[in-house]
Design an enzyme around this catalytic site. Sequence first.
Site, PDB file in Angstrom:
ATOM      1  N   ALA A 155      -7.232   0.568   8.127  1.00 15.72           N
ATOM      2  CA  ALA A 155      -5.991   0.699   8.962  1.00 15.72           C
ATOM      3  C   ALA A 155      -6.415   1.189  10.472  1.00 15.72           C
ATOM      4  O   ALA A 155      -6.224   0.732  11.246  1.00 15.72           O
ATOM      5  CB  ALA A 155      -4.972   1.528   8.191  1.00 15.72           C
TER       6      ALA A 155
ATOM      7  N   SER B 168     -12.025   3.315   6.962  1.00 15.51           N
ATOM      8  CA  SER B 168     -12.362   2.736   8.577  1.00 15.51           C
ATOM      9  C   SER B 168     -13.687   3.761   8.953  1.00 15.51           C
ATOM     10  O   SER B 168     -13.965   4.433   8.474  1.00 15.51           O
ATOM     11  CB  SER B 168     -11.200   3.219   9.458  1.00 15.51           C
TER      12      SER B 168
ATOM     13  N   HIS C  17      -9.692   4.366  -0.491  1.00 19.72           N
ATOM     14  CA  HIS C  17      -8.743   4.508   0.899  1.00 19.72           C
ATOM     15  C   HIS C  17      -9.233   4.989   1.894  1.00 19.72           C
ATOM     16  O   HIS C  17     -10.504   5.732   1.798  1.00 19.72           O
ATOM     17  CB  HIS C  17      -7.658   5.115   0.150  1.00 19.72           C
TER      18      HIS C  17
ATOM     19  N   HIS D 261      -7.515   9.933   5.451  1.00 19.92           N
ATOM     20  CA  HIS D 261      -6.680   9.031   6.182  1.00 19.92           C
ATOM     21  C   HIS D 261      -6.772   9.189   7.737  1.00 19.92           C
ATOM     22  O   HIS D 261      -6.845  10.489   8.036  1.00 19.92           O
ATOM     23  CB  HIS D 261      -5.119   8.939   5.712  1.00 19.92           C
ATOM     24  N   GLY D 262      -6.580   8.095   8.582  1.00 16.02           N
ATOM     25  CA  GLY D 262      -6.512   8.501  10.108  1.00 16.02           C
ATOM     26  C   GLY D 262      -7.663   8.526  10.800  1.00 16.02           C
ATOM     27  O   GLY D 262      -8.727   8.254  10.167  1.00 16.02           O
TER      28      GLY D 262
ATOM     29  N   ASP E 152       1.952   5.311  -5.549  1.00 12.56           N
ATOM     30  CA  ASP E 152       1.222   6.728  -4.948  1.00 12.56           C
ATOM     31  C   ASP E 152       1.699   7.757  -5.448  1.00 12.56           C
ATOM     32  O   ASP E 152       2.794   8.346  -4.989  1.00 12.56           O
ATOM     33  CB  ASP E 152       0.996   6.510  -3.521  1.00 12.56           C
TER      34      ASP E 152
ATOM     35  N   ASP F 132       0.864  -1.235  -0.198  1.00 13.93           N
ATOM     36  CA  ASP F 132       0.063  -0.094   0.092  1.00 13.93           C
ATOM     37  C   ASP F 132       1.047   1.136  -0.027  1.00 13.93           C
ATOM     38  O   ASP F 132       2.158   1.360   0.626  1.00 13.93           O
ATOM     39  CB  ASP F 132      -0.801  -0.114   1.086  1.00 13.93           C
ATOM     40  N   HIS F 133       0.517   2.255  -0.658  1.00 14.65           N
ATOM     41  CA  HIS F 133       1.085   3.519  -1.096  1.00 14.65           C
ATOM     42  C   HIS F 133       2.569   3.254  -1.114  1.00 14.65           C
ATOM     43  O   HIS F 133       3.499   3.833  -0.345  1.00 14.65           O
ATOM     44  CB  HIS F 133       1.129   4.424   0.511  1.00 14.65           C
TER      45      HIS F 133
END
Length: 316
Positions: free
Chosen positions: A256, A213, A210, A179-180, A103, A81-82
């Site tokens: 993630a 979550s 992406h 993300h995050g 990426d 990934d990435h």
Amino acid sequence: MLLTTRQLFEKCYGRYAIPAVNVFFMEEIHGLFAAAQEANAPFIVQTTPFARDYANADMLLSMIGAAARIYPNVTYAVHMDHGYEAHIFDAIDKGGYTSVMIDASHDSFETNVARTKAVVAAAHAKGISVEAELGVLAGVEDDLTVDAAHSFYTNPQQVEDFVNATDCDSLAIAVGTSHGAYKFSGGQGLQFHILQEIQQRLPGFPLVLHGGSNVVPEVIERINAAGGQLKTDAKGVQEEEVRKAIPLGICKINIATDTRLLWTMVNREFFRDRPDEFAPTTPGKIFMEEYKKFMLKKFDLFGCTGKASEFSNVIS
């Protein structure tokens, strides 16, 4: 059965999505493979350059290989990934991966095309699938940080040209995720009109989400009740959004943050409630079981429970 992501996407497109889960350590890998075998669900286990630098690529791939022997009735792909070229070409040369991601989304369109084409040529020569990215997600993941001012949605008008120019096998798109742990603090959610236009321009082409979550509020609350100090004003991708996105071509959904939050919750609560304990194996066992339960729910949500049997005749 170890497959490429392209093989997985050929079966799942428009019907169900496959979770792509970042792993760093043994307990995560045990939980992921155990859940997949029980659910008879296909999945993608993926590592980032950060994870490879942290644990060493040989260690990660060895643990994944060991898990495949311990849980022999699984159908999965191994994905980077990435990735950046140094990591990607090392992975292609040394083996162990059936899919890689380049990426170059922060570059100009032309540079992104050129970098992606070079990776595609090297990967396809060894039968490895390639995921590319168009559009930039905000947020924080590992050592990658992008503020909202420098993020932008994928332009559907560019998608067709990009895929035709690069021959990539799947495309990660920016449609409102980040993300995050601090997603959607503005409440915007997924931009389905972008997804719909991309699918119209490239029907049947696998798309990747992406930042997939959920960031469950209860988990954040439990972490904070056990001494954490995480913010509580954001939410992740909601279940109804996932269900709506799958028929629009989302084949792969990255996870993630949720598993990191799960690890934090288990360990904070364990040592809060048992301050005399110090052995890592006891909370480790609890985490593996909670991780397994978490993944079983994700397989159901994504619609891939029971679908591993569809790949029994695929040549790996």
